[in-house]
Design an enzyme around this catalytic site. Structure first.
Site, PDB file in Angstrom:
ATOM      1  N   GLU B  60       0.817  -1.222   0.000  1.00  0.00           N
ATOM      2  CA  GLU B  60       0.000   0.000   0.000  1.00  0.00           C
ATOM      3  C   GLU B  60       0.843   1.262   0.000  1.00  0.00           C
ATOM      4  O   GLU B  60       0.566   2.213  -0.734  1.00  0.00           O
ATOM      5  CB  GLU B  60      -0.952   0.012   1.212  1.00  0.00           C
ATOM      6  N   HIS B 129     -10.514  -4.972  10.763  1.00  0.00           N
ATOM      7  CA  HIS B 129     -11.146  -4.798   9.451  1.00  0.00           C
ATOM      8  C   HIS B 129     -12.440  -3.998   9.524  1.00  0.00           C
ATOM      9  O   HIS B 129     -13.271  -4.087   8.631  1.00  0.00           O
ATOM     10  CB  HIS B 129     -11.446  -6.163   8.819  1.00  0.00           C
TER      11      HIS B 129
END
Ligand SMILES: Cc1ncc(C[n+]2csc(CCOP(=O)(O)OP(=O)(O)O)c2C)c(N)n1
Ligand SMILES: [Mg+2]
Lengths: 333, 328
Positions: B60, B129
């Protein structure tokens, strides 16, 4: 799979012209930085200010291998690259002084010199943070079908940053026309590289990413030029990235707040390295080759000193940014 | 008007903008061959090829930075994060590179880049998450932040984001991808910085965005049964914030509840309350209430998870409180 780590012997016939130009450019950086140090001591420059003294051969050698519209992107130790990429000493000094006439309008300072039109894509202050930006510039050039090459300069301490590894991997997978030029001056602030790196030959990291690499003597502008030229060719012709580890040394402290040698290195070590001064050596060589004599060198130096003096005067006399500048350029239209 | 899912509305925006402008490209994990982790990029690889739909490694920080560099070089990257939880790894590039490039270069280098992906809690994905990062992102000068709640807004805001010359954060609702709604064909643009009243009312303003819009609408239904007319104001953009729209509604209803997905401490709601107390103090008939996620990491157990999330019941209770209907 091996990195092609080697100290190249195959130098192109060094032209006198090029060497004279490089000597002049190195001397310009040296004198500019000496003046910046003076101005810092006088309080005309604030914040962090990282000088390039000792490392001049790296920027000068590497940039000599580039075309005008190639991209250069750097860390915060970028005064040298900015000057050689074509930003005037006036605009660089004015930026260090925080003036409206600076190359970033006084809003970037020493660590954030920019001139997009000259392909100088900034000094960046987060260690390793600009390494992916360099790859992104290469990505854009390839996408647009231009043959521009990007050189991304960073210090050896950035090699311990994740962004470096993520970027080298993607640059290799996507065959980006980028040269990752690591200026290994042995220290990240006060930390010797071998104290914090498992692999101290940075070129070896290229093995992990199946990338071409060279180990280069950074105290010799010609050697840096030759290695960069080979890397530029790989990038321009075949869109292949290269990792260059250029071994150099900074003669000054990490920044203006760090004493000359500090507690992390000995005075003897610094003196020993100063004996390898890239400017003295090239000047000596040119004298031995009969290209110039002491008088010519003195004349060159005097001319450069005057140029730098003029830059200080320009910066000093330039206005501060308008108060409205505070809110300008947060967002583009 | 055609009915589309939120997912397909985003897909349409991407497709139309990539057709319109060859400098727009999509980059991220699983966006190409796999057709998108949430299928937002379905069919794009086939139409535009691997040059413009770029599958990345799981890196990322690296690919966000490559996107920023590509924007410096004149492209319009759309960087997809599989979810915003993983974008934490890329925050250095979003905050230190993208948001500051224009300013620190003295106005020379524009940053037309979009960072997008699903944000917030879905169902039982547990602590790592299930996070909503809007208050972090909206804190930063140099960024724009949008959080569409409907398919039409998803299309219109993503198109605006791609055309904007600044870094725009698009927070998509993971639980909204299957939501259906009318979406205008072709050139449908929602300007960044404009809130929208999604339901008119007179007694209390429910300020919401993204996944809390359906929550607020349900609460408004329940309040209607109790003879309370709630106005539902969807912020849509969190930076810039449509302050005028918030003040207009509160001046009409004199009461407000701010509903958000994030945690309470230093949340978006705190910013809205700050605005209201400063600029509409005299119009208020009660202190503003906030409904947020519980101030805890998200638990896995579904009952605990439900208890942690903003719900219509919590919004109704807060609305009754600002209306002094709870008898306290
Ligand atoms: C991510 C990050 N951590 C820490 C710092 C503080 N810092 C600034 S320069 C520096 C040393 C970097 O050394 P190196 O990369 O070798 O470059 P050099 O200064 O030697 O040119 C550190 C730790 C920073 N700017 N960014
Ligand atoms: Mg170093």
């Amino acid at each position: 799979m091996t990195a092609t780590a080697r100290s190249p012997k195959d130098t192109a016939a060094p032209q006198t012209e090029l060497q004279l130009k490089m000597l002049r450019q190195m001397l310009l950086i040296r004198r500019f930085e000496e003046k910046a140090a003076e101005a810092y001591a006088l309080g005309k420059i604030g914040g962090f200010c990282h000088l390039y003294i000792g490392q001049e051969a790296v920027a000068v050698g590497a940039l000599a291998a580039l075309k005008d519209d190639d991209y250069v992107i750097c860390s915060y130790r970028e005064h040298g690259q900015a000057l050689i990429k074509g930003i005037s000493p006036n605009a660089v000094m004015a930026e260090l002084f925080g003036k409206a006439t600076g190359c970033s309008k006084g809003k970037g300072g020493s660590m954030h010199l920019f001139d997009a039109r000259k392909g100088f894509m900034g000094g960046h202050g987060i260690v390793g943070g600009h390494v992916p930006l360099g790859a992104g510039l290469g990505f854009a050039s390839k996408y647009q079908g231009t043959d521009k090459v990007t050189v991304c300069f960073f210090g050896e301490a950035a090699v311990n940053i994740g962004a470096f590894h993520e970027t080298l991997n993607m640059a290799s997978v996507w065959k980006l026309p980028v040269i990752f030029l690591c200026e290994n001056n042995r220290y990240g602030m006060g930390t010797a590289f071998e104290r914090v790196a498992a692999v101290t030959d940075i070129v070896e990291h290229a093995c992990s990413y199946d990338m071409a690499a060279e180990l280069v003597d950074g105290m010799n502008a010609l050697t840096v030029y030759d290695a960069t030229r080979r890397a530029v060719e790989r990038a321009r012709k075949n869109s292949h990235p290269t990792l260059l580890e250029v071994r150099t040394y900074r003669f000054m402290g990490h920044s203006m707040s760090d004493p000359l040698h500090g507690v992390y290195r000995t005075k003897d070590e610094v003196e020993e390295q100063k004996a390898r001064d890239p400017i003295t050596h090239l000047a000596q060589k040119l004298k031995e080759d009969g290209v110039m004599d002491q008088a010519a060198l003195d004349a060159m130096d005097a001319e450069i000193r005057a140029e730098v003096e003029e830059a200080v005067k320009f910066a000093d006399e330039s206005p501060d940014p308008d108060p409205e500048e505070l809110y300008r350029d947060v967002l583009a239209d | 008007m055609p009915t589309l899912t939120y997912r397909d509305a985003l897909n349409q925006a991407l497709r139309e903008e990539m057709q319109r402008d060859p400098t727009v490209f999509l980059m991220g994990e699983e966006v190409g061959v796999y057709q998108g982790a949430y299928k937002v990029s379905r069919g794009l690889l086939e139409e535009f090829g691997p040059k413009r739909v770029v599958d990345t490694p799981i890196a990322e920080l690296g690919f966000a930075g490559i996107g920023v560099g590509a924007a410096m070089g004149g492209l319009r990257p759309v960087i997809e994060f599989m979810t915003w939880n993983f974008a934490l790894l890329a925050l250095d590039q979003i905050v230190n590179s993208a948001a500051k490039m224009l300013y620190m270069s003295g106005g020379q280098i524009r940053m037309p880049i979009v960072f997008r992906g699903p944000s917030g809690a879905a169902l039982q994905l547990a602590s790592q998450h299930s996070q909503a990062w809007e208050s972090w992102l909206a804190h930063i000068p140099g960024l724009k932040v949008v959080a569409p709640a409907t398919p039409a807004d998803a299309k219109g805001l993503l198109k605006s984001a791609i055309r904007d010359n600044n870094p725009v954060i698009v927070l998509e609702g993971e639980m909204l991808y299957n939501l259906k709604g009318d979406v205008p064909d072709g050139e449908h643009i929602v300007p960044i910085g404009q809130a929208e009243i999604k339901r008119e009312g007179n007694d209390v303003t429910l300020v919401c965005h993204s996944k809390t819009l359906p929550v607020a609408l349900k609460a408004a239904d329940q309040l209607a049964e109790q003879n309370v007319s709630a106005e539902v104001l969807d912020l849509r953009s969190l930076r810039p914030l449509d302050e005028a729209a918030i003040l207009r509604s509160v001046r009409k209803t004199n009461r407000a509840v701010v509903v958000e997905e994030g945690w309470p401490h230093v949340g978006i709601g705190a910013q809205v309350v700050d605005l209201i107390q400063r600029d509409a103090f005299d119009d208020l008939d009660a202190p503003v209430q906030r409904v947020t996620e519980a101030d805890v990491p998200m638990p896995y157990n579904k009952h605990l998870e439900r208890a942690a999330k903003a719900s219509p019941e919590k919004v109704v209770a807060a609305a009754r409180k600002v209306l002094y209907l709870n008898g306290d």
